[in-house]
Write a protein that holds these residues in place. Structure first.
Motif, PDB file in Angstrom:
ATOM      1  N   PRO A  76     109.059  15.789  24.887  1.00 49.63           N
ATOM      2  CA  PRO A  76     109.050  15.596  26.340  1.00 49.63           C
ATOM      3  C   PRO A  76     109.895  14.416  26.807  1.00 49.63           C
ATOM      4  CG  PRO A  76     106.826  15.956  25.521  1.00 49.63           C
ATOM      5  CD  PRO A  76     107.704  15.781  24.325  1.00 49.63           C
ATOM      6  N   ASN A  77     109.942  13.357  25.983  1.00 48.59           N
ATOM      7  CA  ASN A  77     110.669  12.152  26.382  1.00 48.59           C
ATOM      8  C   ASN A  77     112.106  12.115  25.880  1.00 48.59           C
ATOM      9  OD1 ASN A  77     109.989  11.873  23.718  1.00 48.59           O
ATOM     10  ND2 ASN A  77     109.174   9.798  23.873  1.00 48.59           N
ATOM     11  N   GLU A  78     112.640  13.257  25.450  1.00 50.94           N
ATOM     12  CA  GLU A  78     114.040  13.349  25.019  1.00 50.94           C
ATOM     13  C   GLU A  78     114.957  12.962  26.194  1.00 50.94           C
ATOM     14  OE1 GLU A  78     117.425  13.667  23.320  1.00 50.94           O
ATOM     15  OE2 GLU A  78     115.738  14.302  22.083  1.00 50.94           O
ATOM     16  N   THR A  79     115.815  11.954  25.981  1.00 53.14           N
ATOM     17  CA  THR A  79     116.640  11.443  27.082  1.00 53.14           C
ATOM     18  C   THR A  79     117.736  12.414  27.513  1.00 53.14           C
ATOM     19  OG1 THR A  79     118.020  10.267  25.464  1.00 53.14           O
ATOM     20  CG2 THR A  79     116.216   9.032  26.488  1.00 53.14           C
ATOM     21  N   GLN A  80     118.224  13.219  26.583  1.00 55.34           N
ATOM     22  CA  GLN A  80     119.285  14.193  26.892  1.00 55.34           C
ATOM     23  C   GLN A  80     118.741  15.612  26.728  1.00 55.34           C
ATOM     24  OE1 GLN A  80     122.425  13.311  27.959  1.00 55.34           O
ATOM     25  NE2 GLN A  80     121.669  11.206  27.983  1.00 55.34           N
ATOM     26  N   LYS A  81     117.609  15.872  27.336  1.00 55.76           N
ATOM     27  CA  LYS A  81     116.900  17.132  27.117  1.00 55.76           C
ATOM     28  C   LYS A  81     117.713  18.344  27.592  1.00 55.76           C
ATOM     29  CE  LYS A  81     112.142  18.853  27.256  1.00 55.76           C
ATOM     30  NZ  LYS A  81     111.889  18.759  25.800  1.00 55.76           N
ATOM     31  N   ASN A  82     118.278  18.282  28.788  1.00 55.39           N
ATOM     32  CA  ASN A  82     119.083  19.399  29.287  1.00 55.39           C
ATOM     33  C   ASN A  82     120.242  19.708  28.347  1.00 55.39           C
ATOM     34  OD1 ASN A  82     117.837  20.263  31.735  1.00 55.39           O
ATOM     35  ND2 ASN A  82     118.562  18.410  32.747  1.00 55.39           N
ATOM     36  N   GLU A  83     120.979  18.654  27.982  1.00 53.71           N
ATOM     37  CA  GLU A  83     122.141  18.831  27.115  1.00 53.71           C
ATOM     38  C   GLU A  83     121.733  19.399  25.753  1.00 53.71           C
ATOM     39  OE1 GLU A  83     123.064  15.946  30.268  1.00 53.71           O
ATOM     40  OE2 GLU A  83     121.408  16.194  28.853  1.00 53.71           O
ATOM     41  N   LYS A  84     120.612  18.914  25.234  1.00 53.60           N
ATOM     42  CA  LYS A  84     120.154  19.373  23.926  1.00 53.60           C
ATOM     43  C   LYS A  84     119.799  20.859  23.960  1.00 53.60           C
ATOM     44  CE  LYS A  84     117.789  17.463  19.987  1.00 53.60           C
ATOM     45  NZ  LYS A  84     117.164  16.233  19.468  1.00 53.60           N
ATOM     46  N   HIS A  85     119.132  21.294  25.018  1.00 56.80           N
ATOM     47  CA  HIS A  85     118.721  22.697  25.119  1.00 56.80           C
ATOM     48  C   HIS A  85     119.903  23.618  25.414  1.00 56.80           C
ATOM     49  CE1 HIS A  85     114.119  22.284  25.307  1.00 56.80           C
ATOM     50  NE2 HIS A  85     114.634  21.178  24.800  1.00 56.80           N
ATOM     51  N   ILE A  86     120.887  23.115  26.127  1.00 57.89           N
ATOM     52  CA  ILE A  86     122.122  23.883  26.296  1.00 57.89           C
ATOM     53  C   ILE A  86     122.802  24.036  24.937  1.00 57.89           C
ATOM     54  CG2 ILE A  86     124.468  23.790  27.266  1.00 57.89           C
ATOM     55  CD1 ILE A  86     123.186  22.557  29.798  1.00 57.89           C
ATOM     56  N   GLY A  87     122.683  23.009  24.104  1.00 61.38           N
ATOM     57  CA  GLY A  87     123.195  23.100  22.738  1.00 61.38           C
ATOM     58  C   GLY A  87     122.484  24.179  21.929  1.00 61.38           C
ATOM     59  N   PHE A  88     121.173  24.344  22.150  1.00 59.99           N
ATOM     60  CA  PHE A  88     120.427  25.415  21.476  1.00 59.99           C
ATOM     61  C   PHE A  88     120.948  26.785  21.913  1.00 59.99           C
ATOM     62  CE2 PHE A  88     116.562  22.358  21.484  1.00 59.99           C
ATOM     63  CZ  PHE A  88     117.009  21.750  20.323  1.00 59.99           C
ATOM     64  N   LEU A  89     121.241  26.904  23.211  1.00 63.49           N
ATOM     65  CA  LEU A  89     121.822  28.141  23.731  1.00 63.49           C
ATOM     66  C   LEU A  89     123.156  28.433  23.048  1.00 63.49           C
ATOM     67  CD1 LEU A  89     121.360  28.271  27.632  1.00 63.49           C
ATOM     68  CD2 LEU A  89     121.002  30.158  26.051  1.00 63.49           C
ATOM     69  N   ASP A  90     123.981  27.402  22.933  1.00 61.54           N
ATOM     70  CA  ASP A  90     125.285  27.546  22.299  1.00 61.54           C
ATOM     71  C   ASP A  90     125.132  27.968  20.840  1.00 61.54           C
ATOM     72  OD1 ASP A  90     128.149  27.277  22.641  1.00 61.54           O
ATOM     73  OD2 ASP A  90     128.035  25.580  21.262  1.00 61.54           O
ATOM     74  N   GLU A  91     124.147  27.397  20.160  1.00 52.45           N
ATOM     75  CA  GLU A  91     123.877  27.768  18.764  1.00 52.45           C
ATOM     76  C   GLU A  91     123.505  29.240  18.652  1.00 52.45           C
ATOM     77  OE1 GLU A  91     120.198  27.122  15.707  1.00 52.45           O
ATOM     78  OE2 GLU A  91     120.948  25.305  16.683  1.00 52.45           O
TER      79      GLU A  91
END
Length: 341
Positions: A76-91
């Motif tokens: 929950p406290n991930e500072t770059q949460k949006n970017e990280k989840h967009i990275g999951f989409l890219d993966e």
């Protein structure tokens, strides 16, 4: 000796080459190592009374239908949460997943990457929140968060009116105030509250909303400050997740306001049961997260098989008063146990 060294190097080269090929196949293939088609499931988090049953339902249904489910999320406290989840989409796109399910935290930021998956023939189902361009995804599954907020606001206002409360200050607490679901819930709560209060709505003041990043100590600290500064506070709305739920109840308790500041929340959690007998929770609206998880996989399965699916699968919420929370929790647990056998 020279021949022995050459033979040894040749053996190392061959083994290394084979190992490299194996790694490449696992990371780039369209199927998992088990040979099954892969579905990526990307929730905002995967713990808690709302997210855990959803994840469990998705896992159970994926297994029943013959898919491998890859769950990707961040704290929950991930500072770059949006970017990280967009990275999951890219993966998921690069690994040529059979389908993707994602809870987008920002409708604009996730829109382009969802479209990219869609353009590559990968069906994408959104849940909990939606992307900006509806044509970019296959289906949305879940609650209309604005309507759910309205239902909570309406019932909260009715509870206050029944007690003769027609003026005062109102607080709100959320994990992340800019998250799409939270902005819709805020709008809905205020609209529903004003609808029921009518002319008396102008007698209430909404305080600056609290954000705690799912850290109960933070929502407790902020709400204690608001209670101290506003002796006429009459209600608090917590918008979902363990942090605000716990923090709000602890703040009301520490300030000796149980029974005089009324607390209305989102989604069932056993945490609420600790506040029932002590007047720290007044009522909640609850989403059927298990049904959401199951519907996500069923919808992707149909789309993968070329069958027709709807653009939206709405899941309504239920209003539960504090005196019904414990019994409701027993029914929820019974349903979950039955469905996950």
């Amino acid at each position: 000796m020279k021949k022995k060294i050459i033979a040894l190097l040749s053996t190392v080269f061959i083994v290394g080459s084979l190992a490299g090929c194996g790694t490449k196949t696992q990371t780039e293939g369209t199927a998992s190592t088990s040979g099954k088609k892969v579905i990526y499931f990307i929730p905002i988090v995967d713990t808690g009374a709302y997210w855990s049953p959803m994840k469990k339902a998705a896992e159970d249904e994926a297994k029943a239908l013959g898919y491998e489910l890859i769950v990707k999320t961040s704290p929950p406290n991930e500072t770059q949460k949006n970017e990280k989840h967009i990275g999951f989409l890219d993966e998921a796109i690069k690994n040529k997943a059979a389908g993707i399910a994602i809870a987008p935290m920002d409708p604009d930021m996730f829109d382009k990457k969802v479209k990219e998956a869609n353009d590559k023939g990968i069906p994408v189902v959104t849940f909990d929140a939606d992307v900006k361009t509806k044509e970019n995804r296959t289906s949305y599954i879940g609650t209309d968060n604005k309507l759910a907020g309205e239902q909570l606001g309406e019932n909260g206002a009715k509870s206050l009116k029944e007690k003769g409360i027609t003026k005062g200050k109102i607080a709100m607490a959320a994990v992340n105030l800019t998250q799409t679901t939270m902005t819709y819930r805020q709008e809905g709560i205020k609209a529903g509250f004003e609808k029921v209060m009518g002319a008396d709505a102008k007698n209430f003041e909404w305080l600056e909303p609290i954000q705690d990043n799912d850290q109960s100590a933070e929502s407790k600290r902020q709400l204690e400050g608001q209670i101290t500064s506003n002796s006429d506070m009459v209600a608090v709305f917590s918008l979902g997740s363990e942090g605000p739920d716990t923090g709000v109840m602890e703040a009301i308790k520490s300030q000796g306001k149980a029974g005089s500041i009324y607390h209305f929340g989102f989604d069932y959690t056993p945490t609420w049961e600790n506040g029932v007998s002590t007047n720290l929770i007044s009522g909640i609206v609850d989403q059927d997260s298990y049904a959401i998880g199951k519907t996500i996989i069923d919808t992707l399965d149909k789309k993968i098989k070329g069958e027709k699916v709807d653009g939206v699968y709405p899941v309504p919420v239920k209003w539960i008063t504090a005196d019904k929370v414990v019994e409701y929790g027993k029914e929820k647990q019974k349903q979950f146990t039955t469905e996950t056998k």
